[in-house]
Design a protein around this motif. Structure first.
Motif, PDB file in Angstrom:
ATOM      1  N   PRO A 134       0.803  -1.224   0.000  1.00 57.02           N
ATOM      2  CA  PRO A 134       0.000   0.000   0.000  1.00 57.02           C
ATOM      3  C   PRO A 134       0.839   1.280   0.000  1.00 57.02           C
ATOM      4  O   PRO A 134       0.363   2.320  -0.436  1.00 57.02           O
ATOM      5  CB  PRO A 134      -0.810  -0.114   1.292  1.00 57.02           C
ATOM      6  CG  PRO A 134      -0.050  -1.055   2.152  1.00 57.02           C
ATOM      7  CD  PRO A 134       0.637  -2.008   1.221  1.00 57.02           C
TER       8      PRO A 134
ATOM      9  N   GLY B  43      -3.463  -2.214 -11.406  1.00 59.65           N
ATOM     10  CA  GLY B  43      -3.980  -2.432 -10.056  1.00 59.65           C
ATOM     11  C   GLY B  43      -3.075  -3.252  -9.159  1.00 59.65           C
ATOM     12  O   GLY B  43      -2.173  -3.932  -9.602  1.00 59.65           O
ATOM     13  N   LYS B  44      -3.347  -3.124  -7.886  1.00 59.22           N
ATOM     14  CA  LYS B  44      -2.610  -3.883  -6.882  1.00 59.22           C
ATOM     15  C   LYS B  44      -3.474  -5.018  -6.374  1.00 59.22           C
ATOM     16  O   LYS B  44      -4.692  -4.971  -6.455  1.00 59.22           O
ATOM     17  CB  LYS B  44      -2.278  -2.974  -5.690  1.00 59.22           C
ATOM     18  CG  LYS B  44      -1.169  -1.958  -5.950  1.00 59.22           C
ATOM     19  CD  LYS B  44      -0.973  -1.091  -4.724  1.00 59.22           C
ATOM     20  CE  LYS B  44       0.057  -0.007  -4.961  1.00 59.22           C
ATOM     21  NZ  LYS B  44       1.429  -0.399  -4.703  1.00 59.22           N
ATOM     22  N   VAL B  45      -2.805  -6.015  -5.821  1.00 53.64           N
ATOM     23  CA  VAL B  45      -3.515  -7.058  -5.093  1.00 53.64           C
ATOM     24  C   VAL B  45      -3.137  -6.870  -3.631  1.00 53.64           C
ATOM     25  O   VAL B  45      -1.996  -7.065  -3.254  1.00 53.64           O
ATOM     26  CB  VAL B  45      -3.081  -8.464  -5.545  1.00 53.64           C
ATOM     27  CG1 VAL B  45      -3.771  -9.528  -4.717  1.00 53.64           C
ATOM     28  CG2 VAL B  45      -3.376  -8.650  -7.016  1.00 53.64           C
TER      29      VAL B  45
ATOM     30  N   LYS C 120      -3.026  -7.754   0.228  1.00 52.86           N
ATOM     31  CA  LYS C 120      -3.103  -8.979   1.027  1.00 52.86           C
ATOM     32  C   LYS C 120      -4.314  -8.925   1.946  1.00 52.86           C
ATOM     33  O   LYS C 120      -4.659  -7.864   2.446  1.00 52.86           O
ATOM     34  CB  LYS C 120      -1.857  -9.137   1.895  1.00 52.86           C
ATOM     35  CG  LYS C 120      -0.545  -8.879   1.189  1.00 52.86           C
ATOM     36  CD  LYS C 120      -0.140  -9.996   0.289  1.00 52.86           C
ATOM     37  CE  LYS C 120       0.933  -9.521  -0.663  1.00 52.86           C
ATOM     38  NZ  LYS C 120       1.072 -10.332  -1.840  1.00 52.86           N
TER      39      LYS C 120
ATOM     40  N   PHE D 160     -12.039  -4.718   2.459  1.00 55.17           N
ATOM     41  CA  PHE D 160     -12.961  -3.575   2.494  1.00 55.17           C
ATOM     42  C   PHE D 160     -12.817  -2.804   1.193  1.00 55.17           C
ATOM     43  O   PHE D 160     -11.887  -3.039   0.420  1.00 55.17           O
ATOM     44  CB  PHE D 160     -12.682  -2.690   3.707  1.00 55.17           C
ATOM     45  CG  PHE D 160     -11.348  -1.979   3.657  1.00 55.17           C
ATOM     46  CD1 PHE D 160     -10.168  -2.643   3.965  1.00 55.17           C
ATOM     47  CD2 PHE D 160     -11.285  -0.638   3.284  1.00 55.17           C
ATOM     48  CE1 PHE D 160      -8.939  -1.990   3.916  1.00 55.17           C
ATOM     49  CE2 PHE D 160     -10.052   0.018   3.237  1.00 55.17           C
ATOM     50  CZ  PHE D 160      -8.884  -0.664   3.554  1.00 55.17           C
TER      51      PHE D 160
ATOM     52  N   THR E 242     -12.116   4.458  -0.471  1.00 52.03           N
ATOM     53  CA  THR E 242     -12.910   5.593  -0.947  1.00 52.03           C
ATOM     54  C   THR E 242     -12.917   5.683  -2.464  1.00 52.03           C
ATOM     55  O   THR E 242     -13.782   6.334  -3.043  1.00 52.03           O
ATOM     56  CB  THR E 242     -12.345   6.915  -0.395  1.00 52.03           C
ATOM     57  OG1 THR E 242     -10.949   6.943  -0.687  1.00 52.03           O
ATOM     58  CG2 THR E 242     -12.552   7.030   1.094  1.00 52.03           C
ATOM     59  N   LYS E 243     -11.931   5.017  -3.102  1.00 52.74           N
ATOM     60  CA  LYS E 243     -11.930   5.054  -4.565  1.00 52.74           C
ATOM     61  C   LYS E 243     -12.623   3.833  -5.156  1.00 52.74           C
ATOM     62  O   LYS E 243     -12.546   3.583  -6.345  1.00 52.74           O
ATOM     63  CB  LYS E 243     -10.484   5.111  -5.072  1.00 52.74           C
ATOM     64  CG  LYS E 243      -9.816   6.437  -4.721  1.00 52.74           C
ATOM     65  CD  LYS E 243      -8.324   6.345  -4.854  1.00 52.74           C
ATOM     66  CE  LYS E 243      -7.881   6.383  -6.305  1.00 52.74           C
ATOM     67  NZ  LYS E 243      -6.448   6.081  -6.419  1.00 52.74           N
TER      68      LYS E 243
ATOM     69  N   ARG F  21      -9.642  -3.682  -1.106  1.00 54.96           N
ATOM     70  CA  ARG F  21      -8.454  -3.596  -0.268  1.00 54.96           C
ATOM     71  C   ARG F  21      -8.332  -4.800   0.647  1.00 54.96           C
ATOM     72  O   ARG F  21      -9.255  -5.590   0.802  1.00 54.96           O
ATOM     73  CB  ARG F  21      -8.529  -2.302   0.567  1.00 54.96           C
ATOM     74  CG  ARG F  21      -8.566  -1.040  -0.290  1.00 54.96           C
ATOM     75  CD  ARG F  21      -7.215  -0.734  -0.862  1.00 54.96           C
ATOM     76  NE  ARG F  21      -6.270  -0.420   0.185  1.00 54.96           N
ATOM     77  CZ  ARG F  21      -6.020   0.809   0.634  1.00 54.96           C
ATOM     78  NH1 ARG F  21      -6.654   1.843   0.114  1.00 54.96           N
ATOM     79  NH2 ARG F  21      -5.142   1.018   1.592  1.00 54.96           N
TER      80      ARG F  21
ATOM     81  N   ARG G 208      -1.368  -9.489 -14.917  1.00 51.29           N
ATOM     82  CA  ARG G 208      -2.317  -8.372 -14.933  1.00 51.29           C
ATOM     83  C   ARG G 208      -2.010  -7.399 -16.073  1.00 51.29           C
ATOM     84  O   ARG G 208      -2.919  -6.852 -16.693  1.00 51.29           O
ATOM     85  CB  ARG G 208      -2.307  -7.638 -13.580  1.00 51.29           C
ATOM     86  CG  ARG G 208      -2.804  -8.485 -12.428  1.00 51.29           C
ATOM     87  CD  ARG G 208      -3.337  -7.675 -11.260  1.00 51.29           C
ATOM     88  NE  ARG G 208      -2.384  -6.783 -10.641  1.00 51.29           N
ATOM     89  CZ  ARG G 208      -1.412  -7.154  -9.796  1.00 51.29           C
ATOM     90  NH1 ARG G 208      -1.264  -8.431  -9.489  1.00 51.29           N
ATOM     91  NH2 ARG G 208      -0.601  -6.260  -9.262  1.00 51.29           N
TER      92      ARG G 208
ATOM     93  N   GLU H 187      -6.394  10.934  -2.153  1.00 50.32           N
ATOM     94  CA  GLU H 187      -7.566  11.624  -1.642  1.00 50.32           C
ATOM     95  C   GLU H 187      -7.635  11.413  -0.145  1.00 50.32           C
ATOM     96  O   GLU H 187      -7.178  10.388   0.351  1.00 50.32           O
ATOM     97  CB  GLU H 187      -8.839  11.026  -2.260  1.00 50.32           C
ATOM     98  CG  GLU H 187      -8.998  11.394  -3.709  1.00 50.32           C
ATOM     99  CD  GLU H 187      -9.950  10.438  -4.399  1.00 50.32           C
ATOM    100  OE1 GLU H 187     -10.828   9.888  -3.727  1.00 50.32           O
ATOM    101  OE2 GLU H 187      -9.783  10.254  -5.615  1.00 50.32           O
TER     102      GLU H 187
END
Ligand SMILES: Cc1cc2nc3c(=O)[nH]c(=O)nc-3n(C[C@H](O)[C@H](O)[C@H](O)COP(=O)(O)O)c2cc1C
Ligand code: SF4
Ligand code: SF4
Ligand code: SF4
Lengths: 544, 442
Positions: free
Chosen positions: A103, A136-138, A140, A147, A150-151, A155, B365, B437
């Motif tokens: 992150p 994109g990320k994966v 863990k 969850f 906000t975007k 996550r 990906r 943000e």
């Protein structure tokens, strides 16, 4: 040394011990800084992070290998980041992979400032991210903890309560398995595991089971990133604001080495924020029991103020004056030494005995129960300086004192909570009319005192203790004091003895005068890892 | 369709396929009629273990699990007389995409595997052996268990086999269907009840494998060739194949081919000839994966030059691998093929080491974006660079097995990939930096 062999590091011959992990040889013998996430001196090798890659000359020419798993052997030839662009590239690649699904929320991460991932990005990576948003990320995390941010992104787990002491930020976990190996191989309780495969692998406990072990906070030390944090410290203080003092665990006779971390002076005021294990391969390795680690929480609570006379608070000097008067008037004085106090304090007590002459008698020992060593960082003996008392020739005879209590009209105890250790036995001591107590906390013995004098505690005065391995170790003085008036116990005792010792070094000299085994030592000579004392000279056996 | 017996006037080898077309061949009585267990007696037990190992060395038999390591040499690494038990573990995980030979062998001729295991066990001093079978292969597991029971009943397993005083027990262990459990050290972990993740080497399994004891892991097909070699001799085996790749091998061929299936052919057969034997390529050949999905793909010109042996394919910078041959014609989309392959490796990465855990998924990906017409300039080079970064930096070769198809497909079929990039009108746009943000981090 006969055991040294020669290996070539970046074309340079280096003498190293045989059959040690190459990474250790590189770091400590070749002086080539070698990064690691999964490797830890005191854990089994897992070889999974791959950041310690080097090149070695194998049967098929130069090839990549991991320096944590390779062992030093004669004629080994290695190339590190110093001479090999291939190593630099491989490590950059590993860094890119570690960060691609990370992150990177360092600004709000409690590990920032002491994070191996941050440090290595600065030293090995420094790449511009090539990751595009759409790719994109994966993150863990187990299904329960995911969850939507906000975007609208999926996550991982951000604030997972693992048990009484630890919070897991799963997204930040780099799956190095250090914590898993600690729990399995050191704590001996396999409470953590990595489940799942590929980039979906994540750390977890057994379903519904907590992480709750007497040493579980060590997982936060070994965690190279901000994935595991201790509830006691997280978000309390930025680590770069902290100063450190080296000390030892005062609550156990192993004397696990630790560091007191404090801020002083600062916007937040002076305060000790945490205790961290300090590595000593001969004593506690890298470990510290939760119990010992949390001792700092007592440093500012329930402290004895300046002093008390007949239960009423008085300024320090008044308390000392009252004590001097009581000592002067007493006929028979019992001086109780303490294995919770340093050699310096006990040497001062012995100096007081000398000053008081025949009227005084010294007692020592402890009524606390002795347990078994746990094989990690506790010996089971709560009397940290028991060996130190022996060294100074102080007898182990508290029961005798209880039997003979009627003979004395003054009891003086130093850093020794007799009434808490065994209230039944201590009750006999109430027969002694004047009870003079030097203590740091308002403990059960202070409650029984006719005169109490507040003194600095273990974290606040420099001193030495001898652990159960006969190793003398130094407790450093953290300058954070609950009360600037407080003096170390040795200083108060020296004053009562009419001595004007200028500092703890003089108290230590007094201790040295009482034991030839302390000869030649100084705080500097003892050093941060302590020194095993020379064996006692054994009297020659009487021949037949 | 029965297996051909002859090709171009010559008899095809029959080391492994003897019961492919015999109904009920998995039963002891039927198998016996075709020579099962003929070695279990004087043929085997009159030979010393040392002689048997030498015989297998002389035959030039190489491991059929993928790496092609000389079997006799591998056996000679297993220490003897250490006081520790030696385990034989049969790798029947057969997970390499495109490979379907072991499952046929086990379903049709389980007794040949048992016979091979008795021979190998004798050579290595094994008392207990395991067959680690991919969990999904239920019919094979049933066939094996049934055959093992028959062999015990016939005195061919257990104590004192056929009066030889040699004893061997065999257990079938069912895996859970993870590709990585075919890697021998992951297999051993799984066998021991741990998570199927490869171990660091050294120690190698020959020294410290299952339960920390010397262990020999061999593929099903490898071991099933042993009884034939024992009966007919090393020289007879060498009558097929080349000097360095002697003997016969099973190839499972599928894709754009007339008669997909499992074929036993002499090693060294030219690839075009093998295609012909298998019914010919359907359509115009574009390329072929010659040895399981991990093997670098060959383009049509390379296929024309290739022969089905270890050296020829290595010479073309590919490999014989597990012998899974997948030709595809010009109507097939290399981008779609690679996308599927990278998805497989990302899914099957055990997640243990960084480059493979994070890198295989990342590369996939990016390829997903490309295949969906959202690729950007530089994406293909980026993916190739990622493959470079995980090719040789991991604990086991799974990451390498992902890097090879990535590099070979994008290298040999680059125009197909570029065509996908061209579909994206925004392909030249630089990478946007993420806008932070408030609350994005929680
Ligand atoms: C990712 C990976 C998957 C593998 N899968 C298999 C498999 O499914 N079957 C197999 O026999 N060997 C497989 N192997 C090879 C084994 O590790 C090992 O080399 C083989 O079982 C040895 O037997 P052999 O010498 O008889 O070929 C795999 C290797 C890797 C790296
Ligand atoms: S663990 Fe925390 S400090 Fe370290 S790189 Fe990740 S977010 Fe930054
Ligand atoms: S939580 Fe920390 S120590 Fe545990 S596996 Fe993750 S990164 Fe490693
Ligand atoms: S290369 Fe991949 S499969 Fe092999 S050990 Fe590493 S993560 Fe696991």
């Amino acid at each position: 040394m006969a055991d040294l062999i020669t290996i070539a590091v970046d074309g340079r011959d280096v003498q190293v011990p045989a059959r040690i992990p190459l990474i250790e040889a590189l770091r400590h013998w070749a002086k080539v800084e070698t990064p690691a996430f999964c490797y830890h001196e005191d854990l089994k090798v897992a070889g999974n992070c791959r950041i310690c890659l080097i090149e070695f000359e194998g049967p098929r020419g130069w090839q990549l290998g991991i320096s944590c798993h390779m062992q030093t052997a004669p004629n080994l030839k290695v190339r590190t980041q110093v001479s090999s662009p291939g190593v630099v590239k491989a490590r950059k690649g590993v860094m890119e992979f570690l960060l691609v699904n990370h992150p990177l929320d360092c600004p709000v991460c409690d590990k920032a400032g002491e994070c191996t991932l941050q440090d290595n990005y600065m030293s090995q990576g420094r790449h511009e991210s090539r990751l595009r948003d759409e790719v994109g990320k994966v993150y863990k995390g187990g299904a329960d903890h995911r969850f939507t941010d906000t975007k609208g992104g999926d996550r991982g787990g951000k604030r997972i309560d693992l048990g009484p002491s630890i919070i897991l930020d799963q997204e930040r976990c780099i799956v190095c398995t250090r914590c898993v190996r600690f729990m399995r191989d050191v704590a001996g309780s396999e409470q953590l595991g990595v489940v799942g495969r590929g980039d979906h692998a994540y750390l977890t406990t057994f379903p519904g089971q907590p992480l709750d072990h007497a040493y579980d906070l060590c997982t936060t030390d070994v965690c190279p990133v901000g994935a595991l944090t201790g509830k006691h410290f997280r978000f309390q203080q930025r680590v770069w604001n902290l100063k450190t003092v080296e000390s030892i665990d005062p609550s156990d006779a192993l004397g696990a080495n630790l560091t007191i971390e404090y801020s002083f002076p600062g916007a937040q005021g002076a305060r000790v924020w945490r205790l961290m294990p300090r590595r000593n391969p001969e004593v506690n390795k890298s470990w510290l029991a939760n119990r010992s680690r949390l001792l700092y929480q007592q440093l500012a609570s329930n402290r004895l103020g300046d002093g008390k006379v007949a239960g009423a608070d008085v300024p320090l000097d008044d308390a000392v004056a009252a004590a001097a008067k009581a000592l002067a008037g007493a006929r028979r004085i019992a001086l109780v030494a303490s294995g919770h106090a340093t050699l310096e304090d006990n040497a001062a007590l012995l100096a007081l005995k000398d000053a008081l002459g025949e009227r005084a008698e010294v007692f020592g020992g402890s009524w606390l129960a002795v347990g078994k060593p746990d094989g990690i960082a506790l010996s089971g003996d709560p009397v940290a300086n028991r060996a130190g008392l022996r060294l100074l020739g102080i007898p182990d005879n508290l029961d005798l004192l209880a039997q003979r209590a009627g003979e004395f009209d003054l009891l003086l105890s130093v850093q020794h909570d007799l009434w808490a250790a065994d209230p039944a036995k201590a009750a006999a001591l109430a027969a002694i009319p004047a009870r003079l107590v030097l203590a740091s906390w308002q403990d059960a013995t202070v409650a029984q005192a006719t005169i109490a004098i507040g003194v600095r505690c273990w974290a606040e005065a420099r001193g030495t203790m001898v652990n159960c391995q006969e190793r003398i170790q130094v407790l450093g003085a953290c300058p954070v004091l609950p009360n600037p008036a407080l003096e170390p116990a040795w200083q108060v005792l020296a004053r009562l003895a009419g001595l004007s010792w200028s500092g703890e070094a003089e108290a230590f000299k007094a201790a040295q005068a009482r034991s030839p085994r302390l000869a030649g030592l100084s705080y500097r000579a003892i050093g941060p890892q302590g020194r095993v004392l020379a064996p006692a000279a054994v009297p020659a056996a009487v021949g037949a | 369709m029965p297996h051909p017996t002859h090709w171009k006037g010559k008899e095809l080898p029959n080391v492994l396929r003897r019961l492919f077309d015999v109904p009920g061949g998995h039963r002891l009585a039927v198998a016996r009629q075709h020579g099962a267990y003929s070695t279990i007696g004087a043929t085997l037990f009159d030979k010393s273990p040392f002689e048997l190992i030498e015989l297998v060395k002389d035959s030039g038999l190489r491991g059929r699990g993928g790496a092609g390591f000389p079997t006799g040499m591998k056996w000679s690494f297993v220490p003897r007389g250490t006081g520790k038990p030696v385990y034989l573990v049969i790798n029947a995980d057969e997970g390499e995409p495109g490979t379907f030979k072991d499952r046929l062998l086990m379903a049709r001729d389980p007794h040949l595997l048992i016979e091979g295991m008795i021979c190998t066990g004798w050579a290595l001093g094994v008392r207990t052996a395991y067959i680690y079978v991919r969990g999904e292969m239920l019919p094979q597991i049933q066939a094996l268990n049934h055959a093992i029971r028959e062999a015990y009943d016939a005195g061919l397993l257990g104590e004192n086999i056929a009066g030889s005083r040699y004893s061997l027990d065999i257990y079938v262990h069912r895996g859970a269907g993870a590709y990585i459990c075919g890697e021998e050290t992951a297999l051993i972990n799984s066998l021991e009840g741990y998570k199927g993740q490869p171990r660091l080497k050294p120690p190698f399994p020959a020294v410290s494998g299952a339960f920390a004891n010397p262990t020999c892991v061999n593929n099903v097909e490898t071991i099933m060739a042993v009884p034939w070699i024992l009966t007919h001799g090393a020289k007879a085996y060498r009558r097929w194949g080349t000097d360095k790749s002697p003997g016969s091998k099973l190839f499972s061929i599928a894709g754009d081919i007339g008669r997909p299936g499992v074929y036993e052919i002499p090693l060294g057969m030219p690839m075009p000839e093998f295609f012909e034997l298998a019914g010919g390529v359907v359509g115009e050949l574009q390329g072929c994966i010659p040895g399981g999905s991990s093997a670098p793909v060959l383009n049509a010109e390379e296929c024309a030059k290739a022969a089905m042996d270890y050296e020829s394919l290595a010479g073309l910078k590919s490999m014989l691998g597990s012998g899974a041959v997948m030709p595809f014609n010009a109507t097939r989309d290399p981008v779609a093929i690679l996308r599927t392959l990278t998805r497989f490796y990302a899914h099957e990465s055990c997640g243990q080491c960084t480059p493979c855990r994070e890198g295989t998924g990342y590369a996939h990906r990016v390829l997903d974006q490309v295949a969906e017409g959202k690729g950007r300039d530089g994406d293909i080079d980026h993916v190739r660079d990622l493959a470079d970064q995980f090719e040789w930096t991991t604990i086991c070769p799974l990451a390498t097995a992902d890097a090879w198809p990535i590099k070979s497909f994008t290298g040999k079929f680059r125009p197909a990939f570029d065509a996908y990039l061209a579909k994206n009108p925004d392909r030249a746009k630089p990478r946007e930096l993420t806008q932070l943000e408030p609350g994005a981090f929680m």
